[in-house]
Enzyme design. Structure first.
Site, mmCIF file in Angstrom:
data_model
loop_
_atom_site.group_PDB
_atom_site.id
_atom_site.type_symbol
_atom_site.label_atom_id
_atom_site.label_comp_id
_atom_site.label_asym_id
_atom_site.label_seq_id
_atom_site.Cartn_x
_atom_site.Cartn_y
_atom_site.Cartn_z
ATOM 1 N N HIS A 101 80.177 20.842 12.698
ATOM 2 C CA HIS A 101 80.008 20.748 13.761
ATOM 3 C C HIS A 101 78.527 18.916 13.398
ATOM 4 C CE1 HIS A 101 81.290 24.809 13.175
ATOM 5 N NE2 HIS A 101 81.216 25.021 14.742
ATOM 6 N N HIS A 141 75.912 26.685 10.809
ATOM 7 C CA HIS A 141 77.332 25.863 11.743
ATOM 8 C C HIS A 141 76.567 24.328 11.642
ATOM 9 C CE1 HIS A 141 74.995 27.053 15.132
ATOM 10 N NE2 HIS A 141 74.850 25.994 15.471
ATOM 11 N N PRO A 191 76.806 33.042 10.412
ATOM 12 C CA PRO A 191 77.177 34.494 11.410
ATOM 13 C C PRO A 191 75.659 34.373 12.194
ATOM 14 C CG PRO A 191 78.116 35.268 9.012
ATOM 15 C CD PRO A 191 77.258 33.674 8.570
ATOM 16 N N LEU A 192 75.138 34.140 12.706
ATOM 17 C CA LEU A 192 74.491 33.735 13.574
ATOM 18 C C LEU A 192 73.767 34.772 13.228
ATOM 19 C CD1 LEU A 192 75.858 32.104 16.925
ATOM 20 C CD2 LEU A 192 74.920 31.013 14.522
ATOM 21 N N HIS A 338 79.661 20.130 19.749
ATOM 22 C CA HIS A 338 78.752 21.267 19.076
ATOM 23 C C HIS A 338 79.394 21.596 17.797
ATOM 24 C CE1 HIS A 338 77.352 25.491 17.794
ATOM 25 N NE2 HIS A 338 78.920 25.899 17.311
ATOM 26 N N GLU A 486 67.946 48.163 11.652
ATOM 27 C CA GLU A 486 68.847 48.346 10.577
ATOM 28 C C GLU A 486 69.792 46.703 9.903
ATOM 29 O OE1 GLU A 486 69.775 50.468 12.677
ATOM 30 O OE2 GLU A 486 69.230 52.432 12.433
ATOM 31 N N HIS A 537 73.295 61.324 3.872
ATOM 32 C CA HIS A 537 74.072 61.775 4.679
ATOM 33 C C HIS A 537 75.290 61.357 5.040
ATOM 34 C CE1 HIS A 537 69.589 62.963 5.802
ATOM 35 N NE2 HIS A 537 70.047 63.479 7.020
ATOM 36 N N HIS A 549 77.124 60.691 14.210
ATOM 37 C CA HIS A 549 76.633 60.933 12.703
ATOM 38 C C HIS A 549 76.886 60.692 11.528
ATOM 39 C CE1 HIS A 549 73.083 60.044 15.740
ATOM 40 N NE2 HIS A 549 72.015 60.655 15.095
#
Lengths: 739, 739
Positions: A101, A141, A191-192, A338, A486, A537, A549
């Site tokens: 890139h 990248h 991984p963006l 790119h 999360e 859980h 859940h």
């Protein structure tokens, strides 16, 4: 490394790092640092001012105001040349690899040059120096940008030969930045959105440690965290989550450069990304600055950094408008630059356009010379810091010992004795509650232990009772409040873990919501970030919340993931055992799947057993030949034990095996494995309130697996166990099918 | 259902739905609808105006301006009583279940009442009526709100007995809203942020269909999408992703109520959520309104909805400040009312506080009477629409046929013939390219086929060449541009799929980035949303991008997930076969893992084979007793085939099996399974460039599995295959170990 003197602190850390990167012989330990450091740094200072003004850009005192570094004193022509060197190193490496890139490095070279050459404090010969500024390329990248910078700055990890083997087998210059391959790379990106979340974690770690350890007369923790993120990162939800927390926490030493180039892979960002990013970040509590000319506006960039540093109560987003592929006459400002090599012809055209007469991979002598000061400057920075730390240690021995533990990752002797132990007579409890006992025990003895939940602290049972909340005004505290974020939580914890070897972050949510943060968890595993994932859980045993859940496939999905330990403890001893290993394994993240429901303390469980991954908790057979082996995990180990009692009453010999961590069992010797699961015994029944996927390997071709291969349902837990057939009777019946 | 007359359209759909909810006998088909509908509706109108003003709140003409419905004509005392009925139904149900979330229903009852009683257009006796307004409770834990509303509105799915069996085994009122359990629930929510993304998908579907099918004289597609989301949803990254797209697309008929109650599970949102939500939504291109008194400010709420409807070029966020647990004297405005029953004493105190003299689950007669009009009104709305559609069909038969296919899910006859077929002589190609041939072929014949990529259209090969981009100004087009927002993309596609049975959305990214969207993919599987996931770059075969981009554990992780088909096609025929099934399976999502690298068209592959999940592509044995069985998937099937040739040359009998979809193979008869994998042949070798986790079940205890149980690396793909041992030689060697 039983004891580490303060003077050798960063060297010890470096040695540790080298032992990790065992095959890399390039990193040489700095020569022993003497008490003469203060005069040494003065000498360097004199030398600097006698040669060029540039040297003064590196502050010598640890506490030097960083804004001092931002005077635009560098001769513009050398900056131009240096910036173009970065551009062409990227162009040439991508061209040689025929893959990569080039667009981002070409556009971001100016801001990156200013950062690494004029602003950041680091020691290229010790990439692990504790007090270094951290840099994260969230738009991973564009990694050739980072490799070019490390190369120019004098890092031994990226030599010319490494640039020439970009994206090749075994190279130090893989297709995306990998901290575990290339010293000088802080975190693994690509991984963006992960990188900006990591950066928030790095900045959080600095703020926390600074608040805990700095004294009015000694700022031993004092660095910035810089990050470059692109349009892609900005679109990802994780980046909004992390940015919202950064604003909430007021991480004033986090400075993010947004490479605003209006191009993503599919073309102009107009097709999918028309929001007002500035306004969004203001809403998130950030200070926002716009550099309109990121291509050549060096002073604009410098001024923005100065302004960002002056804002100490908010993180800053510097939106830098750039041209992707700047300099390429036919491909700049288009998606075609790119993610693919420019091609021979366009490389030539770009050389002509930017007036670049050099052969590929050439660093012009004056550029080389210009950057050469970073090696002595970096050494001096570290020496100065070592001296400061030595003084700190004398005055504040207790704090210094704690901080040293965090810096080196050496745990205090006997820490594991703090873990609770249980007998079958101890009261039964949910493993999430037993987990809380462990967390609180560990936080007392492990200085770098901190963490929290994604708005489920009272369900995940993760509050550290001896500490308050890490907040803007109380950053010395250790309970992190992530809100319902999360994915951001996972990325932030990766940043914390990779900040210092002795920072041990844990984070928590319901096990099913690992689905929301799996992107970050995989990066924990890949980048060797020893985050502890407290996932409660853990099955239909949660009851009424229902199938949205109730995890089913999650255990299997993590057992299949490389370099992550998936624990499912059955009771107190197993929970303590899981924590013991999780704390020790600093290069492997751990997941603890914990019950909502109360479980008994089982006879036969032990911390030592957990260390083997799978072990026998009870057996009435002899000669390693039970009639049947019952294998369970977590809340179902009790069911296996009860079924064994039924079968034993009927005269059978039954072994009950806890399979608490498959990965650890895999690591055991063949002899040990045979002693637990003898190949001659094919009568095996597994029970786990989860997908049976993968159990075939344990129970063998003739074995039986009791589990749930559909989604769960909403009802009280005991009824669900009955309806889904996760019962003593089912195990007994399955076992009897062998007799 | 070979042909469906327009008049019976919605009934046909209802019948379809009923056949899905096979065990539910409560839904009765509306009596056949005659052409007299216009007069029938007029009659109803007269009746309405002769009794109360309320009846005029339901517009009769399909095209009636919706703002007309918003006059605050309802007697305030009946509204109070109705709102309190909703509150107490929630309180009572949670109390009886001793489990659930009373806080949200108590706080949101006013806005919810106004929506369901005064604003929304629906037919309670046909929850599947196509042109209904859609409502999504993104804060799914507050599902008692929704159950109370459906009950009051006259839906047969939620009777008093259902409210009394809240959260119990087999009930229609599970712990979170489940569209597949409870007619009237549009989507499955609970995992936070999913619902708002679903709502964006529902609104997108409406905008798309309206643009495609409406005529100046016939707006046959015309409904709003309403959503209630809470602080938790707002914190989740997925909601920012989806909201950014909604703003970009200008979804003017999406109206979101943000239940701004300042409380989440861990306490006051001040501890983790201090961003300016209003400003963020403005930045995302939304119109934002603040209702300061959401507890009793009915007119404020009504005015906000009116204003929201008047803004047609932007989605609207109505921030409604409420008190969680409103009415509870001791628990309101605290986290304690969020997720647990109030307790007998506090229920009593709340009854006193709100002046509620009724026994549990009582709907006062006047409230019952007030809501009773929705049954005739709903029937009339649908009748009117049916009449409009009949007129439309007469005038625009072609468009009507297409729309009908979308409404009913009946695919045009012979659609599958459009799929391409290949012979071994056809040129080899990457399966991502072969996938593009299928996508384009399908889009021509399947009216509801639409989709796109998360900014990787040119890598995922997902562009539909016959169509333009779905954009604000061109919503009739079918290429969706999601930007780098995988999780939002998944949630939006779930919404599209659940809007109408014939809408078949596909979405795409690199396979490894399923980690970013797994939360949405699990909801696809659970909620029976037949989304097609086009996941390219499916192994180390992607080469230089390295381990951050190379999936390893992903195949196993989805094979373990219930109700999702994990395809890994090997060539053109298998890719076409996978699409054939994926299009047909409307209640099961499909994932296609596709190669970046070129693959040959293999002899023996077939669409019919794919339908079996696993099948023999070549065999030189007889009597179902080959010396060895080689099992491969995707790009490694070629390696298995080559290894077979080597072994056959050495005189061995070898069967090569493609295991393209494990889930479909599991569904076959034992006889068929035995014909492919005879139990007498234990010499089995599997090869797949992925984790071997789970293969034990296929190859058996003595079999061997060739795969990758570590992370990948950055290098050209052929070298990676060699270095990781995914080779013909490795298969041959493994096979020979059996001889």
């Amino acid at each position: 490394m039983a004891s580490t003197s303060s003077l050798a602190l960063s060297q010890a850390l470096l040695a540790r790092a080298i032992s990790h990167h065992g095959s890399d012989q390039r990193i040489s330990l700095p020569s022993p640092f003497s008490r003469a450091s203060a005069s040494s740094s003065r000498r360097r200072n004199n030398a600097a001012s006698s040669t060029t003004k540039l040297r003064t850009l590196r502050p010598l005192a640890v506490r030097a105001a960083a804004v001092d570094t931002l005077e635009p004193t560098t001769d513009a022509s050398i900056v131009d040349k240096s910036v173009n060197t970065i551009r062409f190193l990227a162009i040439d490496a991508v061209e040689k690899a025929k893959s990569g890139h080039p667009g981002l490095p070409m556009g971001c070279a100016p801001m990156a040059h200013i950062l690494y050459d004029e602003v950041m404090r680091y020691n290229p010969k010790n990439p692990y120096w504790f007090n270094r500024d951290r840099f994260v390329l969230s738009a991973g990248h564009g990694c050739m940008l980072l490799y070019a910078l490390l190369h120019l700055a004098g890092y031994d990890s990226v030599l010319e030969e490494d640039l020439k083997s970009f994206r090749q087998w075994g190279s130090k210059t893989p297709g995306h930045p990998e901290n575990f391959e290339t010293p000088g790379i802080e975190v693994t990106t690509g991984p963006l959105g992960q990188g900006i979340a990591n950066a928030v974690g790095l900045a959080l770690a600095e703020k926390h440690l600074a608040a805990r350890f700095n004294k009015p007369d000694a700022e031993v923790v004092d660095h910035y965290t810089y990050v470059i993120l692109g349009d892609g990162c900005q679109m990802e939800g994780i980046s909004n989550e992390a940015a919202s927390l950064a604003g909430h926490w007021g991480l004033g030493k986090l400075i993010a450069f947004y490479d605003d180039n209006h191009i993503s892979i599919d073309g102009d960002t107009e097709i999918a990304f028309t929001e007002n990013v500035d306004q969004r970040f203001e809403a998130l509590g950030w200070h926002v600055i716009w550099v309109k000319n990121g291509n050549t506006g060096y002073d604009e960039i410098r001024a923005a950094i100065k302004e960002a540093k002056a804002v100490t109560d908010k993180p800053t987003l510097i939106k830098v408008t750039t041209t992707i592929g700047y300099g390429s006459p036919n491909k700049a400002n288009s998606y075609s630059v790119h993610g693919a090599a420019l091609g021979e012809k366009e490389v030539e055209a770009t050389r002509n356009n930017l007036g670049w007469p050099y052969e590929p991979f050439k660093v012009p002598d004056e550029v080389k010379s210009h950057w050469s000061r970073h090696t002595p400057d970096g050494k001096a920075l570290e020496s100065d810091w070592n001296a400061s730390f030595a003084a700190y240690e004398k005055k504040y021995p207790e704090e210094a010992a704690e901080l040293k533990s965090i810096i080196t990752g050496e745990l205090p002797a006997g820490w594991e004795k703090a873990l609770p132990t249980y007998t079958p007579e101890s009261p039964g409890d949910a493993t999430r509650n037993l987990s809380q006992q462990c967390l609180n025990a560990l936080a007392k003895v492990v200085p770098g232990f901190l963490g929290g939940s994604a708005d489920l602290a009272s369900s995940n049972m993760t509050l550290l009772k001896a500490f308050g909340d890490f907040q803007k005004a109380t950053p010395e505290e250790r309970n992190l409040r992530f809100g319902v974020r999360e994915h951001g939580m996972g990325g932030i914890c990766n940043g914390i873990a990779l900040h210092s070897p002795g920072l041990i972050p844990y984070c928590a949510t319901f096990f099913v919501f690992t689905d929301y943060m799996r992107g970050a968890m995989r990066i924990s595993a890949l980048s060797e970030a020893g985050v502890i994932y407290v996932m409660t859980h853990d099955s239909i045993g949660l009851g009424e919340d229902g199938p949205t859940h109730q995890p089913v496939e999650h255990l299997a999905s993590f057992r299949a993931m490389p370099n992550i330990l998936m624990f499912r403890p059955a009771d107190g001893n197993e929970t303590a055992g899981a924590y013991k290993i999780a704390v020790t394994k600093r290069k492997t993240p751990s997941i603890l799947a914990l019950s909502r429901q109360k479980l008994p303390q089982l006879p036969g469980t032990s911390i030592e057993g957990v260390e083997k991954g799978g072990y026998t908790i009870s057996d009435n057979s002899s000669g390693n030949k039970p009639d049947v082996i019952l294998v369970g995990t977590g809340s179902e180990l009790e069911i296996a034990a009860q079924a064994a009692e039924v079968l034993r009453k009927e005269g059978k010999t039954v072994r009950v095996v806890s399979f608490v961590c498959w990965e650890l069992f895999d690591e055991q010797t063949d002899e040990y494995k045979e002693s637990v699961l003898p190949s001659g015994v094919s009568a095996r029944v597994s029970i786990e309130a989860a997908s049976t996927f993968g159990w075939g390997k344990i129970v063998g071709g003739e074995g039986k697996s009791i589990g749930i291969n559909s989604f769960g349902a909403s009802a009280p837990a005991p009824l669900l166990y009955k309806e889904f057939g996760i019962t003593v009777e089912a195990v007994v019946d399955a076992a009897k099918s062998f007799f």
